[in-house]
Design an enzyme around this catalytic site. Sequence first.
Site, PDB file in Angstrom:
ATOM      1  N   THR A 130       0.814  -1.216   0.000  1.00 22.77           N
ATOM      2  CA  THR A 130       0.000   0.000   0.000  1.00 22.77           C
ATOM      3  C   THR A 130       0.852   1.272   0.000  1.00 22.77           C
ATOM      4  O   THR A 130       1.979   1.263   0.505  1.00 22.77           O
ATOM      5  CB  THR A 130      -0.908  -0.013   1.254  1.00 22.77           C
ATOM      6  OG1 THR A 130      -1.554   1.241   1.381  1.00 22.77           O
ATOM      7  CG2 THR A 130      -0.116  -0.263   2.531  1.00 22.77           C
ATOM      8  N   ASP A 131       0.267   2.357  -0.495  1.00 26.05           N
ATOM      9  CA  ASP A 131       0.953   3.655  -0.425  1.00 26.05           C
ATOM     10  C   ASP A 131       1.003   4.186   1.007  1.00 26.05           C
ATOM     11  O   ASP A 131       1.769   5.106   1.311  1.00 26.05           O
ATOM     12  CB  ASP A 131       0.278   4.678  -1.359  1.00 26.05           C
ATOM     13  CG  ASP A 131      -1.189   4.961  -1.030  1.00 26.05           C
ATOM     14  OD1 ASP A 131      -1.728   4.339  -0.093  1.00 26.05           O
ATOM     15  OD2 ASP A 131      -1.795   5.816  -1.712  1.00 26.05           O
ATOM     16  N   GLU A 132       0.179   3.592   1.902  1.00 21.72           N
ATOM     17  CA  GLU A 132       0.121   4.122   3.272  1.00 21.72           C
ATOM     18  C   GLU A 132       1.421   3.920   4.040  1.00 21.72           C
ATOM     19  O   GLU A 132       1.631   4.551   5.078  1.00 21.72           O
ATOM     20  CB  GLU A 132      -1.049   3.485   4.036  1.00 21.72           C
ATOM     21  CG  GLU A 132      -2.383   3.801   3.393  1.00 21.72           C
ATOM     22  CD  GLU A 132      -3.582   3.584   4.303  1.00 21.72           C
ATOM     23  OE1 GLU A 132      -3.399   3.326   5.498  1.00 21.72           O
ATOM     24  OE2 GLU A 132      -4.702   3.689   3.789  1.00 21.72           O
ATOM     25  N   TYR A 155      -2.222  -0.531  10.914  1.00 19.69           N
ATOM     26  CA  TYR A 155      -2.323  -1.206   9.604  1.00 19.69           C
ATOM     27  C   TYR A 155      -1.100  -0.884   8.745  1.00 19.69           C
ATOM     28  O   TYR A 155      -0.420  -1.794   8.246  1.00 19.69           O
ATOM     29  CB  TYR A 155      -3.610  -0.777   8.867  1.00 19.69           C
ATOM     30  CG  TYR A 155      -3.566  -1.096   7.382  1.00 19.69           C
ATOM     31  CD1 TYR A 155      -3.638  -2.409   6.927  1.00 19.69           C
ATOM     32  CD2 TYR A 155      -3.430  -0.077   6.426  1.00 19.69           C
ATOM     33  CE1 TYR A 155      -3.579  -2.706   5.568  1.00 19.69           C
ATOM     34  CE2 TYR A 155      -3.368  -0.360   5.066  1.00 19.69           C
ATOM     35  CZ  TYR A 155      -3.438  -1.685   4.648  1.00 19.69           C
ATOM     36  OH  TYR A 155      -3.362  -1.974   3.299  1.00 19.69           O
ATOM     37  N   LYS A 159       1.995  -3.281   7.337  1.00 19.66           N
ATOM     38  CA  LYS A 159       2.320  -3.460   5.910  1.00 19.66           C
ATOM     39  C   LYS A 159       3.776  -3.032   5.655  1.00 19.66           C
ATOM     40  O   LYS A 159       4.493  -3.665   4.877  1.00 19.66           O
ATOM     41  CB  LYS A 159       1.369  -2.639   5.026  1.00 19.66           C
ATOM     42  CG  LYS A 159      -0.070  -3.106   5.025  1.00 19.66           C
ATOM     43  CD  LYS A 159      -0.289  -4.511   4.471  1.00 19.66           C
ATOM     44  CE  LYS A 159      -0.065  -4.623   2.983  1.00 19.66           C
ATOM     45  NZ  LYS A 159      -0.424  -5.976   2.479  1.00 19.66           N
TER      46      LYS A 159
HETATM   47  P1  NAD Z   1      -9.722  -7.587   1.779  1.00 26.26           P
HETATM   48  O1  NAD Z   1      -9.812  -7.233   3.208  1.00 26.26           O
HETATM   49  O2  NAD Z   1     -10.901  -7.361   0.893  1.00 26.26           O
HETATM   50  O3  NAD Z   1      -9.347  -9.158   1.632  1.00 26.26           O
HETATM   51  C1  NAD Z   1      -8.364  -9.772   2.397  1.00 26.26           C
HETATM   52  C2  NAD Z   1      -8.483 -11.287   2.176  1.00 26.26           C
HETATM   53  O4  NAD Z   1      -7.423 -11.929   2.893  1.00 26.26           O
HETATM   54  C3  NAD Z   1      -9.794 -11.893   2.690  1.00 26.26           C
HETATM   55  O5  NAD Z   1     -10.324 -12.774   1.729  1.00 26.26           O
HETATM   56  C4  NAD Z   1      -9.379 -12.660   3.945  1.00 26.26           C
HETATM   57  O6  NAD Z   1     -10.200 -13.786   4.225  1.00 26.26           O
HETATM   58  C5  NAD Z   1      -7.947 -13.059   3.585  1.00 26.26           C
HETATM   59  N1  NAD Z   1      -7.105 -13.310   4.768  1.00 26.26           N
HETATM   60  C6  NAD Z   1      -6.989 -12.535   5.872  1.00 26.26           C
HETATM   61  N2  NAD Z   1      -6.116 -13.109   6.738  1.00 26.26           N
HETATM   62  C7  NAD Z   1      -5.647 -14.239   6.145  1.00 26.26           C
HETATM   63  C8  NAD Z   1      -4.715 -15.242   6.532  1.00 26.26           C
HETATM   64  N3  NAD Z   1      -4.088 -15.173   7.708  1.00 26.26           N
HETATM   65  N4  NAD Z   1      -4.462 -16.263   5.682  1.00 26.26           N
HETATM   66  C9  NAD Z   1      -5.119 -16.348   4.486  1.00 26.26           C
HETATM   67  N5  NAD Z   1      -6.027 -15.417   4.076  1.00 26.26           N
HETATM   68  C10 NAD Z   1      -6.285 -14.385   4.895  1.00 26.26           C
HETATM   69  O7  NAD Z   1      -8.438  -6.858   1.225  1.00 26.26           O
HETATM   70  P2  NAD Z   1      -8.214  -6.119  -0.179  1.00 26.26           P
HETATM   71  O8  NAD Z   1      -8.807  -4.758  -0.107  1.00 26.26           O
HETATM   72  O9  NAD Z   1      -8.589  -7.038  -1.256  1.00 26.26           O
HETATM   73  O10 NAD Z   1      -6.618  -5.933  -0.134  1.00 26.26           O
HETATM   74  C11 NAD Z   1      -5.765  -6.953  -0.626  1.00 26.26           C
HETATM   75  C12 NAD Z   1      -4.324  -6.522  -0.411  1.00 26.26           C
HETATM   76  O11 NAD Z   1      -4.093  -5.300  -1.108  1.00 26.26           O
HETATM   77  C13 NAD Z   1      -3.947  -6.255   1.035  1.00 26.26           C
HETATM   78  O12 NAD Z   1      -2.654  -6.742   1.251  1.00 26.26           O
HETATM   79  C14 NAD Z   1      -3.975  -4.740   1.161  1.00 26.26           C
HETATM   80  O13 NAD Z   1      -3.049  -4.311   2.138  1.00 26.26           O
HETATM   81  C15 NAD Z   1      -3.543  -4.325  -0.210  1.00 26.26           C
HETATM   82  N6  NAD Z   1      -4.043  -3.014  -0.697  1.00 26.26           N
HETATM   83  C16 NAD Z   1      -5.376  -2.716  -0.621  1.00 26.26           C
HETATM   84  C17 NAD Z   1      -5.835  -1.502  -1.151  1.00 26.26           C
HETATM   85  C18 NAD Z   1      -7.310  -1.133  -1.115  1.00 26.26           C
HETATM   86  O14 NAD Z   1      -7.657  -0.016  -1.487  1.00 26.26           O
HETATM   87  N7  NAD Z   1      -8.205  -2.030  -0.715  1.00 26.26           N
HETATM   88  C19 NAD Z   1      -4.924  -0.616  -1.733  1.00 26.26           C
HETATM   89  C20 NAD Z   1      -3.563  -0.947  -1.768  1.00 26.26           C
HETATM   90  C21 NAD Z   1      -3.137  -2.168  -1.256  1.00 26.26           C
HETATM   91  O1  DAU Z   2      -4.213   3.879   0.344  1.00 26.30           O
HETATM   92  C1  DAU Z   2      -4.407   2.498   0.221  1.00 26.30           C
HETATM   93  C2  DAU Z   2      -5.270   2.006   1.356  1.00 26.30           C
HETATM   94  O2  DAU Z   2      -6.595   2.455   1.085  1.00 26.30           O
HETATM   95  C3  DAU Z   2      -5.243   0.491   1.528  1.00 26.30           C
HETATM   96  O3  DAU Z   2      -3.944   0.098   1.875  1.00 26.30           O
HETATM   97  C4  DAU Z   2      -6.236   0.033   2.604  1.00 26.30           C
HETATM   98  O4  DAU Z   2      -6.274  -1.376   2.653  1.00 26.30           O
HETATM   99  C5  DAU Z   2      -7.612   0.568   2.235  1.00 26.30           C
HETATM  100  O5  DAU Z   2      -8.529   0.245   3.272  1.00 26.30           O
HETATM  101  C6  DAU Z   2      -7.567   2.081   2.036  1.00 26.30           C
HETATM  102  O6  DAU Z   2      -7.329   2.760   3.288  1.00 26.30           O
HETATM  103  P1  DAU Z   2      -8.114   4.101   3.670  1.00 26.30           P
HETATM  104  O7  DAU Z   2      -8.088   4.270   5.129  1.00 26.30           O
HETATM  105  O8  DAU Z   2      -7.651   5.231   2.835  1.00 26.30           O
HETATM  106  O9  DAU Z   2      -9.590   3.677   3.148  1.00 26.30           O
HETATM  107  P2  DAU Z   2     -11.045   3.897   3.777  1.00 26.30           P
HETATM  108  O10 DAU Z   2     -12.021   3.481   2.714  1.00 26.30           O
HETATM  109  O11 DAU Z   2     -11.186   3.309   5.119  1.00 26.30           O
HETATM  110  O12 DAU Z   2     -11.122   5.482   3.926  1.00 26.30           O
HETATM  111  C7  DAU Z   2     -10.902   6.349   2.845  1.00 26.30           C
HETATM  112  C8  DAU Z   2     -10.974   7.765   3.373  1.00 26.30           C
HETATM  113  O13 DAU Z   2     -12.322   8.043   3.755  1.00 26.30           O
HETATM  114  C9  DAU Z   2     -10.131   7.990   4.612  1.00 26.30           C
HETATM  115  O14 DAU Z   2      -9.583   9.308   4.569  1.00 26.30           O
HETATM  116  C10 DAU Z   2     -11.122   7.875   5.763  1.00 26.30           C
HETATM  117  C11 DAU Z   2     -12.408   8.382   5.142  1.00 26.30           C
HETATM  118  N1  DAU Z   2     -13.664   7.781   5.643  1.00 26.30           N
HETATM  119  C12 DAU Z   2     -13.743   6.410   5.671  1.00 26.30           C
HETATM  120  C13 DAU Z   2     -14.905   5.794   6.119  1.00 26.30           C
HETATM  121  C14 DAU Z   2     -14.991   4.284   6.183  1.00 26.30           C
HETATM  122  C15 DAU Z   2     -14.736   8.577   6.030  1.00 26.30           C
HETATM  123  O15 DAU Z   2     -14.662   9.826   5.969  1.00 26.30           O
HETATM  124  N2  DAU Z   2     -15.881   7.968   6.466  1.00 26.30           N
HETATM  125  C16 DAU Z   2     -16.000   6.603   6.543  1.00 26.30           C
HETATM  126  O16 DAU Z   2     -17.073   6.117   6.987  1.00 26.30           O
END
Ligand code: NAD
Ligand code: DAU
Length: 349
Positions: A130-132, A155, A159
């Site tokens: 992630t960019d975070e 989180y 990562k």
């Molecule tokens: P998600 O939460 O939707 O899915 C995570 C999956 O991992 C689930 O299916 C869960 O059952 C599985 N899991 C959790 N713990 C596990 C374990 N111990 N062993 C096996 N499986 C397990 O997540 P996502 O949004 O699809 O993100 C996927 C990856 O991408 C993550 O590594 C996250 O950090 C990264 N990422 C997410 C975003 C975003 O915007 N969602 C952006 C950048 C990077």
């Molecule tokens: O930047 C990449 C990341 O983006 C991933 O690594 C994470 O897995 C993914 O969850 C996401 O993280 P964020 O914290 O940015 O996503 P989230 O959807 O939780 O929130 C996006 C923005 O919106 C953040 O600034 C918080 C805000 N927010 C979120 C929720 C759930 C609100 O204002 N209200 C809300 O109810």
Amino acid sequence: MREVSNVLVTGGLGFIGSAFMRFLFRTNAFTGRVVNLDLLTYAGNPDNVAGFVDESRYSFVRGDICDQQLVSRLCQEHAIDTIVNFAAESHVDRSIAGPGVFIQTNIVGTYSLLEVVRSFPSIHFHHVSTDEVYGSLGITGAFDEQSPYRPNSPYSASKAASDHLVRSYAHTFGISTTISNCSNNYGPFQFPEKLIPLMILNAVERKPLPVYGDGLNIRDWLYVDDHVEAIWTVICEGDRGATYNIGGKNEWTNIAIVEKIADLLGRIQREEPGQFRSLITFVKDRPGHDRRYAIDSNKLTNQLGWRARHDFEAGLDETIRWYLRNSQWISRVKTGAYRQWIKKNYDER
Ligand code: NAD
Ligand code: DAU
């Protein structure tokens, strides 16, 4: 160009992992088998793979990435040559409420996979991150691959630790790795705890749209299919040991996103203008809330030719329409019915 035959996808029942497998089964560039190892946490939804669950090249195994014996056996039995690690605890708010599982899955889990890869020197390990990890930006600038790591939430710290482990294993043990650090994804099948699906679902039910703090935090948004294509590009063509940033050059404040969703939904449902905007409610801020992320993905574009193909307005419109069309997927998530399959086939943890 790296040859990819049989892939072990971890966390494939989640949002991005399932999109990645959907991509693998539709691209001509991949003809091998896919094993999906997923623990089926709350975020693992079997409905996400309904479109290809009967595909003969697909198999599912319930299990934990921390289980080295199981992962070794799968690599052996399925002649795995590529592991793509999506498995993680992914939600920042949950990491604030309870960091322990983030340490276990994101750090210990990645370490466990790396230990297995050490004993399979022909396996390439791609780590999805992630960019975070880079922390928070001021009003200007963007993170590139040289930016220092400054994670601010449990989180992002977990990562960051996992990225460091991957880097160290490549450096010390010579295993083949790549890492990608991506910005915020959106699109179909995203669990409705994340900003965009939460706002769509709440608006449809005329519930408040909770915006944290002043709503001026900025995120860079990328359509999930653009992300998975970038991951595939990095796996096939990326330099061994390298990191690539992935982003959409698409920065928005949270309040602007929520207003956009309200307006698009109003147009789609032919509501009076402003109906959905009136649901916006400012609520207490997230502790330690990062102010701004922006990602410089020039390395990926210049070296490997990837660029995002989805326009934000069109992608958001498509996403809203997907949630409107898929009311069954939504109600199964909301009622918990999506976990019935798990109860039937496994002991619920
Ligand atoms: P998600 O939460 O939707 O899915 C995570 C999956 O991992 C689930 O299916 C869960 O059952 C599985 N899991 C959790 N713990 C596990 C374990 N111990 N062993 C096996 N499986 C397990 O997540 P996502 O949004 O699809 O993100 C996927 C990856 O991408 C993550 O590594 C996250 O950090 C990264 N990422 C997410 C975003 C975003 O915007 N969602 C952006 C950048 C990077
Ligand atoms: O930047 C990449 C990341 O983006 C991933 O690594 C994470 O897995 C993914 O969850 C996401 O993280 P964020 O914290 O940015 O996503 P989230 O959807 O939780 O929130 C996006 C923005 O919106 C953040 O600034 C918080 C805000 N927010 C979120 C929720 C759930 C609100 O204002 N209200 C809300 O109810």
